[in-house]
Design a protein around this motif. Structure first.
Motif, PDB file in Angstrom:
ATOM      1  N   ASN A  16       0.838  -1.207   0.000  1.00  0.00           N
ATOM      2  CA  ASN A  16       0.000   0.000   0.000  1.00  0.00           C
ATOM      3  C   ASN A  16       0.872   1.257   0.000  1.00  0.00           C
ATOM      4  O   ASN A  16       1.247   1.736   1.061  1.00  0.00           O
ATOM      5  N   PRO A  17       1.224   1.806  -1.194  1.00  0.00           N
ATOM      6  CA  PRO A  17       0.748   1.337  -2.498  1.00  0.00           C
ATOM      7  C   PRO A  17       1.498   0.107  -2.971  1.00  0.00           C
ATOM      8  O   PRO A  17       2.566  -0.227  -2.461  1.00  0.00           O
ATOM      9  N   GLY A  18       0.916  -0.572  -3.965  1.00  0.00           N
ATOM     10  CA  GLY A  18       1.514  -1.753  -4.542  1.00  0.00           C
ATOM     11  C   GLY A  18       0.723  -2.182  -5.754  1.00  0.00           C
ATOM     12  O   GLY A  18      -0.005  -1.385  -6.344  1.00  0.00           O
ATOM     13  N   VAL A  19       0.850  -3.437  -6.141  1.00  0.00           N
ATOM     14  CA  VAL A  19       0.107  -3.965  -7.286  1.00  0.00           C
ATOM     15  C   VAL A  19      -1.384  -3.881  -6.967  1.00  0.00           C
ATOM     16  O   VAL A  19      -1.854  -4.491  -6.013  1.00  0.00           O
ATOM     17  N   ALA A  20      -2.112  -3.108  -7.760  1.00  0.00           N
ATOM     18  CA  ALA A  20      -3.504  -2.805  -7.428  1.00  0.00           C
ATOM     19  C   ALA A  20      -4.449  -3.191  -8.559  1.00  0.00           C
ATOM     20  O   ALA A  20      -4.044  -3.329  -9.716  1.00  0.00           O
ATOM     21  N   GLY A  21      -5.708  -3.363  -8.208  1.00  0.00           N
ATOM     22  CA  GLY A  21      -6.738  -3.647  -9.195  1.00  0.00           C
ATOM     23  C   GLY A  21      -8.099  -3.531  -8.557  1.00  0.00           C
ATOM     24  O   GLY A  21      -8.228  -3.528  -7.328  1.00  0.00           O
ATOM     25  N   TYR A  22      -9.112  -3.427  -9.378  1.00  0.00           N
ATOM     26  CA  TYR A  22     -10.473  -3.332  -8.838  1.00  0.00           C
ATOM     27  C   TYR A  22     -11.366  -4.403  -9.465  1.00  0.00           C
ATOM     28  O   TYR A  22     -11.076  -4.955 -10.536  1.00  0.00           O
ATOM     29  N   GLY A  23     -12.454  -4.676  -8.783  1.00  0.00           N
ATOM     30  CA  GLY A  23     -13.487  -5.559  -9.302  1.00  0.00           C
ATOM     31  C   GLY A  23     -14.847  -4.980  -8.996  1.00  0.00           C
ATOM     32  O   GLY A  23     -15.038  -4.352  -7.943  1.00  0.00           O
ATOM     33  N   ALA A  24     -15.791  -5.179  -9.894  1.00  0.00           N
ATOM     34  CA  ALA A  24     -17.155  -4.691  -9.679  1.00  0.00           C
ATOM     35  C   ALA A  24     -18.117  -5.579 -10.449  1.00  0.00           C
ATOM     36  O   ALA A  24     -17.761  -6.155 -11.488  1.00  0.00           O
ATOM     37  N   LEU A  25     -19.304  -5.693  -9.941  1.00  0.00           N
ATOM     38  CA  LEU A  25     -20.344  -6.453 -10.641  1.00  0.00           C
ATOM     39  C   LEU A  25     -21.684  -5.792 -10.404  1.00  0.00           C
ATOM     40  O   LEU A  25     -21.850  -4.987  -9.472  1.00  0.00           O
ATOM     41  N   VAL A  26     -22.626  -6.109 -11.265  1.00  0.00           N
ATOM     42  CA  VAL A  26     -23.976  -5.561 -11.166  1.00  0.00           C
ATOM     43  C   VAL A  26     -24.967  -6.715 -11.149  1.00  0.00           C
ATOM     44  O   VAL A  26     -24.868  -7.644 -11.966  1.00  0.00           O
ATOM     45  N   ARG A  27     -25.904  -6.663 -10.223  1.00  0.00           N
ATOM     46  CA  ARG A  27     -26.964  -7.667 -10.138  1.00  0.00           C
ATOM     47  C   ARG A  27     -28.334  -7.002 -10.278  1.00  0.00           C
ATOM     48  O   ARG A  27     -28.502  -5.814  -9.961  1.00  0.00           O
ATOM     49  N   ASP A  28     -29.289  -7.766 -10.745  1.00  0.00           N
ATOM     50  CA  ASP A  28     -30.689  -7.340 -10.664  1.00  0.00           C
ATOM     51  C   ASP A  28     -31.108  -7.478  -9.203  1.00  0.00           C
ATOM     52  O   ASP A  28     -31.020  -8.560  -8.615  1.00  0.00           O
ATOM     53  N   THR A  29     -31.522  -6.376  -8.589  1.00  0.00           N
ATOM     54  CA  THR A  29     -31.822  -6.385  -7.159  1.00  0.00           C
ATOM     55  C   THR A  29     -32.961  -7.341  -6.828  1.00  0.00           C
ATOM     56  O   THR A  29     -32.942  -8.012  -5.781  1.00  0.00           O
ATOM     57  N   GLU A  30     -33.954  -7.429  -7.697  1.00  0.00           N
ATOM     58  CA  GLU A  30     -35.122  -8.256  -7.406  1.00  0.00           C
ATOM     59  C   GLU A  30     -34.815  -9.746  -7.518  1.00  0.00           C
ATOM     60  O   GLU A  30     -35.246 -10.541  -6.675  1.00  0.00           O
ATOM     61  N   THR A  31     -34.071 -10.142  -8.552  1.00  0.00           N
ATOM     62  CA  THR A  31     -33.847 -11.564  -8.805  1.00  0.00           C
ATOM     63  C   THR A  31     -32.474 -12.055  -8.359  1.00  0.00           C
ATOM     64  O   THR A  31     -32.259 -13.261  -8.213  1.00  0.00           O
ATOM     65  N   GLY A  32     -31.529 -11.123  -8.170  1.00  0.00           N
ATOM     66  CA  GLY A  32     -30.167 -11.509  -7.839  1.00  0.00           C
ATOM     67  C   GLY A  32     -29.346 -11.950  -9.030  1.00  0.00           C
ATOM     68  O   GLY A  32     -28.180 -12.353  -8.883  1.00  0.00           O
TER      69      GLY A  32
END
Length: 313
Positions: A16-32
Protein backbone atom coordinates in the motif's frame (compact mmCIF):
# COMPACT_ATOMS: atom_id res chain seq x y z
CA UNK A 1 -40.76 2.09 -13.63
CA UNK A 2 -37.01 2.27 -13.04
CA UNK A 3 -35.08 -0.94 -12.82
CA UNK A 4 -33.50 -1.77 -9.47
CA UNK A 5 -29.82 -2.70 -9.67
CA UNK A 6 -27.23 -3.58 -7.05
CA UNK A 7 -23.56 -2.77 -7.55
CA UNK A 8 -20.96 -4.70 -5.57
CA UNK A 9 -17.48 -3.17 -5.79
CA UNK A 10 -14.07 -3.75 -4.29
CA UNK A 11 -10.45 -2.84 -4.83
CA UNK A 12 -7.18 -3.96 -3.42
CA UNK A 13 -3.45 -3.38 -3.37
CA UNK A 14 -0.72 -5.94 -2.69
CA UNK A 15 1.30 -3.49 -0.69
CA UNK A 16 0.00 0.00 0.00
CA UNK A 17 0.75 1.34 -2.50
CA UNK A 18 1.51 -1.75 -4.54
CA UNK A 19 0.11 -3.97 -7.29
CA UNK A 20 -3.50 -2.81 -7.43
CA UNK A 21 -6.74 -3.65 -9.20
CA UNK A 22 -10.47 -3.33 -8.84
CA UNK A 23 -13.49 -5.56 -9.30
CA UNK A 24 -17.16 -4.69 -9.68
CA UNK A 25 -20.34 -6.45 -10.64
CA UNK A 26 -23.98 -5.56 -11.17
CA UNK A 27 -26.96 -7.67 -10.14
CA UNK A 28 -30.69 -7.34 -10.66
CA UNK A 29 -31.82 -6.38 -7.16
CA UNK A 30 -35.12 -8.26 -7.41
CA UNK A 31 -33.85 -11.56 -8.81
CA UNK A 32 -30.17 -11.51 -7.84
CA UNK A 33 -29.23 -12.33 -11.44
CA UNK A 34 -25.67 -11.35 -12.39
CA UNK A 35 -25.77 -8.76 -15.18
CA UNK A 36 -22.23 -7.41 -15.53
CA UNK A 37 -18.66 -7.97 -14.36
CA UNK A 38 -15.74 -5.55 -14.47
CA UNK A 39 -12.10 -5.90 -13.40
CA UNK A 40 -8.99 -3.94 -14.36
CA UNK A 41 -5.36 -3.87 -13.22
CA UNK A 42 -4.21 -0.43 -12.04
CA UNK A 43 -0.45 -0.81 -11.81
CA UNK A 44 0.94 0.64 -8.61
CA UNK A 45 -1.74 2.35 -6.52
CA UNK A 46 -3.19 2.49 -3.02
CA UNK A 47 -6.07 0.33 -1.87
CA UNK A 48 -8.27 3.43 -1.48
CA UNK A 49 -7.68 4.44 -5.10
CA UNK A 50 -8.54 0.88 -6.17
CA UNK A 51 -11.74 0.93 -4.08
CA UNK A 52 -12.90 4.16 -5.71
CA UNK A 53 -12.05 2.87 -9.18
CA UNK A 54 -14.15 -0.21 -8.46
CA UNK A 55 -17.11 1.94 -7.47
CA UNK A 56 -16.79 4.07 -10.61
CA UNK A 57 -16.66 0.98 -12.82
CA UNK A 58 -19.69 -0.51 -11.10
CA UNK A 59 -21.75 2.66 -11.45
CA UNK A 60 -20.79 2.96 -15.10
CA UNK A 61 -21.80 -0.64 -15.73
CA UNK A 62 -25.16 -0.05 -14.03
CA UNK A 63 -25.73 3.08 -16.13
CA UNK A 64 -24.94 1.06 -19.26
CA UNK A 65 -27.61 -1.48 -18.32
CA UNK A 66 -30.23 1.15 -17.41
CA UNK A 67 -29.34 4.86 -17.38
CA UNK A 68 -32.33 5.56 -15.08
CA UNK A 69 -31.86 2.67 -12.65
CA UNK A 70 -32.35 2.82 -8.91
CA UNK A 71 -28.88 1.74 -7.81
CA UNK A 72 -27.68 0.41 -4.47
CA UNK A 73 -23.88 0.47 -4.32
CA UNK A 74 -22.55 -1.95 -1.69
CA UNK A 75 -18.90 -1.93 -0.58
CA UNK A 76 -16.81 -3.12 2.35
CA UNK A 77 -14.82 0.14 2.30
CA UNK A 78 -16.18 2.26 5.11
CA UNK A 79 -14.10 5.17 3.86
CA UNK A 80 -15.60 5.23 0.36
CA UNK A 81 -19.17 4.66 1.54
CA UNK A 82 -19.00 7.40 4.17
CA UNK A 83 -17.29 9.87 1.82
CA UNK A 84 -19.72 9.22 -1.03
CA UNK A 85 -22.65 9.53 1.37
CA UNK A 86 -21.34 12.95 2.43
CA UNK A 87 -20.77 12.07 6.05
CA UNK A 88 -16.96 12.12 5.97
CA UNK A 89 -14.76 14.83 4.53
CA UNK A 90 -12.36 14.04 1.70
CA UNK A 91 -8.88 15.46 2.32
CA UNK A 92 -6.61 13.59 -0.10
CA UNK A 93 -6.45 15.11 -3.60
CA UNK A 94 -6.53 11.74 -5.37
CA UNK A 95 -9.63 10.78 -3.40
CA UNK A 96 -11.29 14.11 -4.21
CA UNK A 97 -10.72 13.59 -7.92
CA UNK A 98 -12.06 10.04 -7.86
CA UNK A 99 -15.03 10.97 -5.68
CA UNK A 100 -15.96 13.72 -8.15
CA UNK A 101 -15.75 11.22 -10.98
CA UNK A 102 -18.02 8.78 -9.12
CA UNK A 103 -20.45 11.57 -8.31
CA UNK A 104 -20.57 12.61 -11.96
CA UNK A 105 -21.63 9.10 -12.95
CA UNK A 106 -24.19 8.99 -10.15
CA UNK A 107 -25.50 12.44 -11.12
CA UNK A 108 -26.07 11.21 -14.67
CA UNK A 109 -28.21 8.36 -13.33
CA UNK A 110 -30.18 10.79 -11.17
CA UNK A 111 -30.72 13.19 -14.10
CA UNK A 112 -32.12 10.31 -16.13
CA UNK A 113 -34.70 9.65 -13.39
CA UNK A 114 -32.88 7.08 -11.27
CA UNK A 115 -31.22 7.19 -7.88
CA UNK A 116 -28.02 6.05 -6.20
CA UNK A 117 -27.38 5.23 -2.58
CA UNK A 118 -24.45 3.62 -0.77
CA UNK A 119 -24.31 0.85 1.79
CA UNK A 120 -21.41 -0.59 3.80
CA UNK A 121 -21.23 -4.38 4.03
CA UNK A 122 -18.77 -6.68 5.85
CA UNK A 123 -15.93 -8.09 3.75
CA UNK A 124 -17.37 -11.61 3.92
CA UNK A 125 -20.47 -10.38 2.09
CA UNK A 126 -18.43 -8.85 -0.70
CA UNK A 127 -16.58 -11.97 -1.80
CA UNK A 128 -17.56 -11.85 -5.48
CA UNK A 129 -16.25 -8.32 -5.98
CA UNK A 130 -13.15 -9.22 -3.96
CA UNK A 131 -12.52 -12.18 -6.26
CA UNK A 132 -12.74 -9.92 -9.30
CA UNK A 133 -10.33 -7.44 -7.75
CA UNK A 134 -7.82 -10.25 -7.23
CA UNK A 135 -8.28 -11.29 -10.86
CA UNK A 136 -7.33 -7.70 -11.74
CA UNK A 137 -4.31 -7.71 -9.42
CA UNK A 138 -3.19 -10.86 -11.24
CA UNK A 139 -3.11 -8.73 -14.39
CA UNK A 140 -6.35 -9.74 -16.11
CA UNK A 141 -9.08 -7.44 -17.42
CA UNK A 142 -12.78 -8.35 -17.39
CA UNK A 143 -15.48 -6.35 -19.18
CA UNK A 144 -18.62 -8.39 -19.60
CA UNK A 145 -22.37 -7.82 -19.80
CA UNK A 146 -24.27 -11.06 -19.36
CA UNK A 147 -27.70 -9.98 -20.60
CA UNK A 148 -26.49 -9.32 -24.15
CA UNK A 149 -23.41 -11.58 -23.81
CA UNK A 150 -21.05 -8.90 -25.10
CA UNK A 151 -17.36 -8.76 -24.31
CA UNK A 152 -14.72 -6.10 -24.66
CA UNK A 153 -14.05 -5.38 -28.35
CA UNK A 154 -11.77 -7.83 -30.07
CA UNK A 155 -8.52 -7.06 -31.81
CA UNK A 156 -8.72 -5.81 -35.36
CA UNK A 157 -8.44 -8.52 -38.00
CA UNK A 158 -5.54 -6.73 -39.66
CA UNK A 159 -3.45 -6.54 -36.47
CA UNK A 160 0.27 -7.20 -36.85
CA UNK A 161 2.17 -10.30 -35.83
CA UNK A 162 1.34 -9.44 -32.21
CA UNK A 163 -1.14 -12.15 -31.25
CA UNK A 164 -4.01 -11.31 -28.92
CA UNK A 165 -3.12 -12.89 -25.58
CA UNK A 166 -5.02 -12.34 -22.34
CA UNK A 167 -2.58 -9.61 -21.33
CA UNK A 168 -2.63 -7.94 -24.75
CA UNK A 169 -6.35 -8.16 -25.46
CA UNK A 170 -8.11 -4.82 -26.04
CA UNK A 171 -8.99 -2.99 -22.84
CA UNK A 172 -12.31 -1.19 -22.54
CA UNK A 173 -11.90 2.57 -22.21
CA UNK A 174 -12.33 3.98 -18.72
CA UNK A 175 -13.50 7.61 -18.75
CA UNK A 176 -10.93 9.79 -17.05
CA UNK A 177 -8.19 7.15 -17.24
CA UNK A 178 -5.34 7.39 -19.74
CA UNK A 179 -3.75 4.78 -21.95
CA UNK A 180 -0.27 4.26 -20.49
CA UNK A 181 2.76 3.21 -22.49
CA UNK A 182 6.28 2.54 -21.21
CA UNK A 183 8.92 2.54 -23.96
CA UNK A 184 12.06 0.60 -23.05
CA UNK A 185 15.16 1.21 -25.12
CA UNK A 186 16.64 -2.21 -25.82
CA UNK A 187 19.90 -3.09 -24.08
CA UNK A 188 22.02 -6.10 -23.19
CA UNK A 189 23.46 -7.56 -20.04
CA UNK A 190 23.25 -5.56 -16.84
CA UNK A 191 21.56 -2.62 -18.58
CA UNK A 192 18.73 -4.91 -19.69
CA UNK A 193 18.34 -6.35 -16.20
CA UNK A 194 18.30 -2.86 -14.67
CA UNK A 195 15.62 -1.79 -17.15
CA UNK A 196 13.52 -4.83 -16.24
CA UNK A 197 13.79 -4.00 -12.54
CA UNK A 198 12.85 -0.38 -13.22
CA UNK A 199 9.75 -1.40 -15.18
CA UNK A 200 8.66 -3.82 -12.45
CA UNK A 201 9.12 -1.11 -9.81
CA UNK A 202 7.16 1.39 -11.90
CA UNK A 203 4.23 -0.93 -12.60
CA UNK A 204 4.23 -2.78 -9.31
CA UNK A 205 5.34 -6.08 -10.84
CA UNK A 206 1.90 -6.96 -12.22
CA UNK A 207 1.57 -8.54 -15.69
CA UNK A 208 0.95 -6.08 -18.51
CA UNK A 209 0.87 -6.30 -22.27
CA UNK A 210 4.51 -6.63 -23.27
CA UNK A 211 5.48 -6.04 -26.89
CA UNK A 212 8.90 -6.30 -28.46
CA UNK A 213 10.55 -5.39 -31.72
CA UNK A 214 11.73 -8.48 -33.64
CA UNK A 215 15.49 -7.91 -33.32
CA UNK A 216 17.49 -10.38 -31.21
CA UNK A 217 18.61 -7.64 -28.82
CA UNK A 218 15.04 -6.44 -28.29
CA UNK A 219 13.68 -9.95 -27.79
CA UNK A 220 16.40 -10.77 -25.23
CA UNK A 221 15.76 -7.52 -23.35
CA UNK A 222 12.01 -8.18 -23.45
CA UNK A 223 12.62 -11.60 -21.91
CA UNK A 224 14.27 -9.86 -18.94
CA UNK A 225 11.34 -7.47 -18.64
CA UNK A 226 8.85 -10.31 -19.01
CA UNK A 227 10.54 -12.26 -16.25
CA UNK A 228 10.23 -9.27 -13.92
CA UNK A 229 6.58 -8.64 -14.82
CA UNK A 230 5.42 -12.23 -15.09
CA UNK A 231 4.40 -11.56 -18.70
CA UNK A 232 5.21 -13.22 -22.02
CA UNK A 233 6.55 -10.88 -24.69
CA UNK A 234 4.69 -10.67 -27.99
CA UNK A 235 6.66 -9.75 -31.12
CA UNK A 236 5.22 -6.89 -33.18
CA UNK A 237 7.20 -6.37 -36.37
CA UNK A 238 6.03 -2.77 -36.65
CA UNK A 239 8.33 -1.78 -33.80
CA UNK A 240 11.31 -2.83 -35.88
CA UNK A 241 10.34 -0.63 -38.82
CA UNK A 242 10.71 3.09 -39.44
CA UNK A 243 8.48 6.14 -39.79
CA UNK A 244 4.94 5.28 -40.97
CA UNK A 245 5.07 1.59 -40.01
CA UNK A 246 6.49 2.41 -36.60
CA UNK A 247 3.90 5.10 -35.93
CA UNK A 248 1.17 2.70 -37.04
CA UNK A 249 2.46 0.27 -34.40
CA UNK A 250 2.24 3.10 -31.86
CA UNK A 251 -1.36 3.80 -32.91
CA UNK A 252 -2.27 0.14 -32.37
CA UNK A 253 -0.93 0.30 -28.84
CA UNK A 254 -3.02 3.40 -28.10
CA UNK A 255 -6.13 1.84 -29.61
CA UNK A 256 -5.68 -1.28 -27.48
CA UNK A 257 -5.93 0.74 -24.29
CA UNK A 258 -4.76 -0.15 -20.81
CA UNK A 259 -1.04 -0.29 -20.05
CA UNK A 260 1.57 -1.54 -22.51
CA UNK A 261 5.33 -1.98 -22.25
CA UNK A 262 7.25 -1.86 -25.55
CA UNK A 263 10.90 -2.90 -25.92
CA UNK A 264 12.48 -1.44 -29.05
CA UNK A 265 15.58 0.28 -30.39
CA UNK A 266 16.56 3.70 -29.01
CA UNK A 267 15.92 5.23 -32.44
CA UNK A 268 12.36 3.86 -32.34
CA UNK A 269 11.83 5.53 -28.97
CA UNK A 270 13.16 8.80 -30.45
CA UNK A 271 10.80 8.50 -33.41
CA UNK A 272 7.74 8.08 -31.20
CA UNK A 273 8.74 10.83 -28.76
CA UNK A 274 9.67 13.16 -31.59
CA UNK A 275 6.31 12.55 -33.23
CA UNK A 276 4.40 13.19 -30.00
CA UNK A 277 6.43 16.29 -29.09
CA UNK A 278 6.45 17.76 -32.58
CA UNK A 279 10.23 17.53 -32.94
CA UNK A 280 11.27 17.64 -36.63
CA UNK A 281 12.85 14.43 -37.89
CA UNK A 282 16.22 16.11 -38.47
CA UNK A 283 16.39 17.14 -34.79
CA UNK A 284 15.24 13.92 -33.12
CA UNK A 285 18.80 12.70 -32.64
CA UNK A 286 19.05 15.39 -29.95
CA UNK A 287 16.58 13.46 -27.77
CA UNK A 288 18.55 11.57 -25.13
CA UNK A 289 17.61 7.89 -25.14
CA UNK A 290 20.20 5.68 -23.45
CA UNK A 291 20.12 1.89 -23.91
CA UNK A 292 18.06 0.42 -21.08
CA UNK A 293 16.28 3.71 -20.36
CA UNK A 294 12.53 4.16 -19.96
CA UNK A 295 10.13 6.73 -21.38
CA UNK A 296 6.55 7.04 -20.12
CA UNK A 297 3.62 8.36 -22.13
CA UNK A 298 -0.03 8.85 -21.21
CA UNK A 299 -2.78 9.37 -23.81
CA UNK A 300 -5.98 10.86 -22.43
CA UNK A 301 -9.48 11.20 -23.86
CA UNK A 302 -9.48 13.30 -27.01
CA UNK A 303 -5.93 12.14 -27.86
CA UNK A 304 -4.34 14.57 -25.41
CA UNK A 305 -0.80 13.31 -24.84
CA UNK A 306 1.43 13.73 -21.81
CA UNK A 307 5.07 12.61 -21.89
CA UNK A 308 5.50 11.78 -18.21
CA UNK A 309 9.25 11.10 -18.30
CA UNK A 310 12.10 10.29 -20.70
CA UNK A 311 15.52 8.64 -20.49
CA UNK A 312 14.84 7.27 -17.01
CA UNK A 313 17.35 4.68 -15.87
Amino acid sequence: MSRRLTVEADGGSRGNPGVAGYGALVRDTETGALLAERAEPLGKASNNVAEYRGLIAGLEAAAHIDPAAVVLARMDSKLVVEQMSGRWKIKHEDMKRLALQARDVAAGIVRAGGAVRYEWIPREKNKDADLLSNVAMDGRTVHRYLEDDTEAPEAAADAPTAATTDACAPVAAMPGSPVRVVLVAQAQGEAARSAAAAVAHLLGGAPRCLLTAPSDVAVEAAAEVGSALGAEAVVDGGWGEEDDALLAAWDRVVQRGGTTVVVCAPDAVRTVLGHLLGVPAERRSRLAVAPGSLAGVEVWDGDEVSVAFTNRT
